[in-house]
Design an enzyme around this catalytic site. Structure first.
Site, short mmCIF file in Angstrom:
data_model
loop_
_atom_site.label_atom_id
_atom_site.label_comp_id
_atom_site.label_asym_id
_atom_site.label_seq_id
_atom_site.Cartn_x
_atom_site.Cartn_y
_atom_site.Cartn_z
N HIS A 67 0.73 -1.34 0.00
CA HIS A 67 0.03 0.07 -0.15
C HIS A 67 0.82 1.13 0.09
O HIS A 67 1.80 1.34 0.96
CB HIS A 67 -0.70 0.01 1.17
N HIS A 107 -3.78 5.04 -3.38
CA HIS A 107 -5.40 5.99 -3.38
C HIS A 107 -5.02 6.84 -4.52
O HIS A 107 -3.85 7.65 -4.58
CB HIS A 107 -5.57 6.59 -2.35
N GLU A 142 -7.20 1.87 -6.12
CA GLU A 142 -8.13 1.47 -5.17
C GLU A 142 -9.41 2.36 -5.37
O GLU A 142 -9.28 3.44 -5.75
CB GLU A 142 -7.53 1.95 -3.66
N ASP A 175 -12.01 -2.09 -2.65
CA ASP A 175 -12.44 -1.76 -1.18
C ASP A 175 -13.83 -2.09 -0.81
O ASP A 175 -14.67 -1.13 -1.37
CB ASP A 175 -11.74 -0.69 -0.71
#
Ligand code: FE
Ligand code: FE
Ligand code: ZN
Length: 276
Positions: A67, A107, A142, A175
């Site tokens: 991540h 992100h 994501e 997610d």
């Protein structure tokens, strides 16, 4: 057999992370490539990475899902800050080459007022640059809850980024909390949500899942994770996910509010939901 794991601390190195994963019954895991709220990364240790790769192979692990830092905003307005975010991304992908074949999720970013289109162009430009050297890593955008000016709350936005980058090394990490919070009702319509994803993005781009229940009701755009079964998605949603033919082979990462013993219980719970 599903690949299920959780976020682990990278502080003690890759080999230790694999051993910790095994101690809680995980056969994949996520880790932050650097301080999640800063930009500092650990010193590189090739022997540690090689030892971890060997353990992953022997242990039958699925792909890991690294991540990127939350602070890495590839589409921020300020030119210097954006260039810095891009240099962080480039460095992260270079570091991922020590763990060939794993995923790097991040992100997409927040456009903070410039508009979605300008934001998408910046994100795509950063990705083209970071992927140009050809490191053995697939980057995953994501799906976001659509908080503020976050990009990635709509499948169409992810598709636009993917099209603008034009690389097979770009996929999506879905997610469950974010998608539900973002207005895709997978409690009542898991197949409908996946059909929509397939139509807009293409299911072959879906490479990983973040398994989180949601503290908030449907479509609230708040992004607050809950433990599995404690939120508005409920255990039945996760039973459908771990058994779904299009999802059950993907690495599934828990980002629920837990310490290791709680993660261990959730991993066990999720494996227990498999029909066969
Ligand atoms: Fe995330
Ligand atoms: Fe997530
Ligand atoms: Zn979240």
């Amino acid at each position: 057999m599903n690949y299920i794991g959780c976020h682990l601390s990278a502080a003690d190195g890759f080999e230790n992370m694999v051993r910790t994963a095994q101690s809680i019954g995980a056969n994949t895991f996520a880790f932050f490539t650097r301080n999640p709220r800063g930009s500092k990364a650990k010193a590189e240790d090739a022997a540690d990475a090689a030892a971890a790769m060997e353990l992953l192979r022997r242990g039958g692990f699925g792909p890991l899902v690294a991540h990127g830092a939350y602070t890495m905003n590839l589409c921020t307005k300020d030119d210097d800050a954006r260039a810095f975010a891009c240099s962080v991304l480039c460095d992260d992908l270079r570091r991922m080459a020590a763990l060939p074949g794993q995923y790097y999720n991040f992100h997409p970013g927040s456009h903070v007022g410039q508009g979605t289109e300008a934001g998408i162009d910046y994100i795509a430009a950063a990705l083209r640059k970071a992927l140009a050297p050809g490191y053995p890593v697939t980057v995953l955008l994501e799906t976001m809850a659509g908080k503020g000016s976050e990009i990635g709350g709509r499948f169409e936005e992810l598709r636009s980024i993917i099209d603008a980058v034009g690389s097979e090394q770009v996929g999506v990490c879905l997610d469950t909390c974010h998608v539900y919070d973002g207005g895709y009702d997978r409690v009542h319509e898991l197949d409908g949500v996946l059909a929509e994803f397939d139509r807009i993005v293409g299911l072959h781009r879906l490479k990983a899942l973040h398994l989180n229940d949601s503290r908030n009701p449907f479509s609230s755009h708040k992004d607050r994770h809950a433990c599995i079964g404690d939120g508005s998605l409920g255990v039945d949603t996760f039973r459908a996910i771990v058994n779904h033919p299009a999802l059950r082979t993907l690495p599934m990462i828990l980002e629920t509010p837990n310490e290791l013993p709680g993660y261990q219980r959730e991993i066990e719970l999720l494996h227990g939901l498999r029909f066969s």
